[in-house]
Design a protein around this motif. Sequence first.
Motif, mmCIF file in Angstrom:
data_model
loop_
_atom_site.group_PDB
_atom_site.id
_atom_site.type_symbol
_atom_site.label_atom_id
_atom_site.label_comp_id
_atom_site.label_asym_id
_atom_site.label_seq_id
_atom_site.Cartn_x
_atom_site.Cartn_y
_atom_site.Cartn_z
ATOM 1 N N ASP A 1 5.740 3.220 1.713
ATOM 2 C CA ASP A 1 5.373 1.975 1.034
ATOM 3 C C ASP A 1 5.370 0.759 1.947
ATOM 4 N N TYR B 1 1.039 8.849 -9.898
ATOM 5 C CA TYR B 1 0.429 8.332 -8.675
ATOM 6 C C TYR B 1 -0.972 8.916 -8.573
ATOM 7 N N MET C 1 0.851 -1.169 0.000
ATOM 8 C CA MET C 1 0.000 0.000 0.000
ATOM 9 C C MET C 1 0.897 1.231 0.000
ATOM 10 N N LEU C 2 0.616 2.165 -0.881
ATOM 11 C CA LEU C 2 1.357 3.411 -0.970
ATOM 12 C C LEU C 2 0.512 4.529 -0.381
ATOM 13 N N VAL D 1 -4.268 7.036 -0.093
ATOM 14 C CA VAL D 1 -3.673 5.828 -0.652
ATOM 15 C C VAL D 1 -3.603 6.062 -2.157
ATOM 16 N N GLY E 1 -9.185 2.376 -1.374
ATOM 17 C CA GLY E 1 -8.114 2.216 -0.398
ATOM 18 C C GLY E 1 -8.067 3.356 0.596
ATOM 19 N N VAL F 1 -1.990 4.651 -6.164
ATOM 20 C CA VAL F 1 -1.462 3.574 -6.997
ATOM 21 C C VAL F 1 -0.714 4.226 -8.154
ATOM 22 N N LEU F 2 0.311 3.537 -8.621
ATOM 23 C CA LEU F 2 1.096 4.036 -9.744
ATOM 24 C C LEU F 2 0.454 3.541 -11.035
ATOM 25 N N GLN F 3 0.076 4.474 -11.881
ATOM 26 C CA GLN F 3 -0.574 4.120 -13.140
ATOM 27 C C GLN F 3 -0.059 5.067 -14.226
ATOM 28 N N ASP G 1 -6.361 6.232 -4.877
ATOM 29 C CA ASP G 1 -7.136 4.994 -4.799
ATOM 30 C C ASP G 1 -8.317 5.282 -3.880
#
Length: 68
Positions: A16, A45, A1-2, A37, A51, A39-41, A48
Amino acid sequence: MLIVDRIEENTAVIEDGDGRFEVPRKALGSDVKEGDVVVLQNEKYIRDENGTEERRKKIIEMQNNLWE
């Protein structure tokens, strides 16, 4: 989880689970804020939603348990 720990002028600090690392502020989506939270996409970043909401609920539950 970031998790976004903090956002400074041109840098964001992300946790992280094993530590922290810095990324350029421009690597974050425009709606990302501290505590989210992410996510890398596609080299960005992004927030989420699920999350972040689950984490928020867990923190509130832990706070409430302190007062019982």
